[in-house]
Design a protein around this motif. Structure first.
Motif, mmCIF file in Angstrom:
data_model
loop_
_atom_site.group_PDB
_atom_site.id
_atom_site.type_symbol
_atom_site.label_atom_id
_atom_site.label_comp_id
_atom_site.label_asym_id
_atom_site.label_seq_id
_atom_site.Cartn_x
_atom_site.Cartn_y
_atom_site.Cartn_z
ATOM 1 N N UNK A 264 0.828 -1.199 0.000
ATOM 2 C CA UNK A 264 0.000 0.000 0.000
ATOM 3 C C UNK A 264 0.865 1.254 0.000
ATOM 4 N N UNK A 265 1.892 1.240 0.842
ATOM 5 C CA UNK A 265 2.781 2.408 0.882
ATOM 6 C C UNK A 265 3.457 2.633 -0.463
ATOM 7 N N UNK A 266 3.967 1.574 -1.079
ATOM 8 C CA UNK A 266 4.636 1.727 -2.379
ATOM 9 C C UNK A 266 3.684 2.298 -3.423
ATOM 10 N N UNK A 267 2.450 1.824 -3.401
ATOM 11 C CA UNK A 267 1.477 2.300 -4.382
ATOM 12 C C UNK A 267 1.072 3.754 -4.117
ATOM 13 N N UNK A 268 0.943 4.118 -2.848
ATOM 14 C CA UNK A 268 0.640 5.515 -2.528
ATOM 15 C C UNK A 268 1.794 6.410 -2.953
ATOM 16 N N UNK A 269 3.016 5.951 -2.707
ATOM 17 C CA UNK A 269 4.188 6.744 -3.114
ATOM 18 C C UNK A 269 4.213 6.940 -4.630
ATOM 19 N N UNK A 270 3.887 5.882 -5.363
ATOM 20 C CA UNK A 270 3.809 5.995 -6.822
ATOM 21 C C UNK A 270 2.704 6.961 -7.233
ATOM 22 N N UNK A 271 1.570 6.869 -6.550
ATOM 23 C CA UNK A 271 0.442 7.766 -6.858
ATOM 24 C C UNK A 271 0.828 9.222 -6.647
ATOM 25 N N UNK A 272 1.586 9.482 -5.579
ATOM 26 C CA UNK A 272 1.976 10.858 -5.263
ATOM 27 C C UNK A 272 2.974 11.428 -6.277
ATOM 28 N N UNK A 273 3.595 10.565 -7.083
ATOM 29 C CA UNK A 273 4.514 11.028 -8.106
ATOM 30 C C UNK A 273 3.825 11.269 -9.436
ATOM 31 N N UNK A 274 2.548 10.903 -9.521
ATOM 32 C CA UNK A 274 1.785 11.106 -10.750
ATOM 33 C C UNK A 274 1.521 12.596 -10.957
ATOM 34 N N UNK A 275 1.845 13.153 -12.127
ATOM 35 C CA UNK A 275 1.668 14.598 -12.347
ATOM 36 C C UNK A 275 0.241 15.086 -12.123
ATOM 37 N N UNK A 276 -0.742 14.279 -12.528
ATOM 38 C CA UNK A 276 -2.130 14.680 -12.338
ATOM 39 C C UNK A 276 -2.512 14.761 -10.874
ATOM 40 N N UNK A 277 -2.037 13.787 -10.093
ATOM 41 C CA UNK A 277 -2.306 13.787 -8.652
ATOM 42 C C UNK A 277 -1.626 14.978 -7.999
ATOM 43 N N UNK A 278 -0.384 15.218 -8.349
ATOM 44 C CA UNK A 278 0.352 16.339 -7.758
ATOM 45 C C UNK A 278 -0.318 17.675 -8.077
ATOM 46 N N UNK A 279 -0.836 17.794 -9.289
ATOM 47 C CA UNK A 279 -1.521 19.034 -9.673
ATOM 48 C C UNK A 279 -2.793 19.235 -8.845
ATOM 49 N N UNK A 280 -3.551 18.148 -8.654
ATOM 50 C CA UNK A 280 -4.777 18.251 -7.854
ATOM 51 C C UNK A 280 -4.462 18.603 -6.403
#
Length: 319
Positions: A264-280
């Motif tokens: 879960x942590x690895x996937x959340x970390x990957x999600x936080x590196x997504x440009x769309x997520x970071x923009x939101x």
């Protein structure tokens, strides 16, 4: 002895296989709040986790009692990774403002990761309040006949503590009106049901950008990047007042297999590196964190000590 070692090996293999297969069905993400605040962040992250893992991450709001209702649901859920909790820093405040809780804060949860940091808090007022800056507001709220009310997501959360410390420091008079979440608390300010609030950036930012509230100060050490025109409390004439904005984080029930927690942590970390997520998240005025489970566990322990002291300073009596 040989059979004992075989048993350990089989348990390790089973746990590893479980972690690799996870998730193979929908995951329930319980948000211990109504709309706004952690709910917004949870939905952004859940949507990205669903895209990455191919299984629905279904967000379920369970507000009430400053997050205790939602937390209790997760504390009593099976420790299989299919029920998760997203909660604010109210998680580490509740033990100090409630004489008893239906769960043990330190024993009944496994910290997964801190999703985001709020940095500081905005001090916001309804446009009907004549104050154009923090000092003018303090002058108005010090008057014996002042009739200001402030909203929060409930008794004893970060926003509540921030205002109670502010009141003691400035000698101001305001009445606390608790709501069932950051969104409803912010909506109450927009509607004029209350006149003032301390708030995390996420629930108030859209209202501020649309001119429906006025923000007089920010409690961080430096100005908020999403609202650089808003002075810090130090710049606004109150240098002795600083207040952390808290955080929104993910927990699992105690005894959840560490393979699942770490995945879960690895996937959340990957999600936080997504440009769309970071923009939101940037649009919400929050900073991604995604620390490891071990780091977050230490952080939670330190926050329990820090907020215990804040509750004492704020003079909040346990209920």
């Amino acid at each position: 002895m040989l059979m004992k070692h075989v048993g350990w090996i089989l348990a390790l293999v089973a746990a590893t296989a479980l972690g690799q297969a996870y998730p193979n069905r929908p995951v329930r993400v319980v948000v211990a709040a109504a709309t706004g605040g952690p709910d917004i962040v949870a939905r952004v992250v859940a949507a990205q986790l669903q895209a990455q893992l191919g299984q629905p991450f279904v967000v379920e709001n369970r507000p009430g009692a400053n997050g205790i209702v939602g937390a209790d649901v997760v504390a009593k859920a099976p420790p299989d990774g299919y029920t998760l909790l997203v909660y604010s820093s109210g998680f580490v405040i509740n033990p100090f403002i409630h004489k008893s809780l239906p769960y043990d804060t330190e024993k009944d949860f496994t910290p997964v990761t801190n999703l985001v940091s709020n940095g500081g808090l905005f001090f916001a007022v309804h446009p009907s309040v004549p104050a154009q800056n923090l000092q003018e507001f303090i002058g108005l709220a010090r008057k014996p006949d002042a009739k200001f009310a402030y909203s929060t997501p409930g008794v004893g959360n970060t926003w509540h503590l921030a205002m109670e410390v502010f009141k003691q420091m400035t000698g101001t008079h305001m009445t606390h009106i608790p709501y069932k979440g950051g969104g409803p608390a912010a909506a109450a300010l927009v509607a004029g049901e209350v006149q003032v609030m301390f708030t995390s950036p996420a629930p108030i930012m859209p209202h501020y950008k649309n001119g429906r509230v006025r923000v007089l100060a920010y409690t961080g050490a430096k100005r908020h990047p999403s609202a650089p025109e808003v002075p810090t409390t130090a710049e606004a004439g109150l240098p002795q007042y600083k207040h952390d904005g808290g955080w929104f984080a993910m927990f699992a029930p105690a005894n959840t297999p560490m393979d699942i927690v770490e995945k879960l942590h690895r996937e959340v970390r990957t999600a936080m590196q997504n440009p769309g997520v970071r923009e939101k998240l940037a649009g919400l005025g929050v900073e991604p964190v995604a620390d490891t489970p071990a780091e977050f566990k230490k952080f939670v322990a330190a926050e329990l000590r820090a907020y215990g002291e804040q509750v004492r300073l704020a003079g909040v009596t346990p209920e």
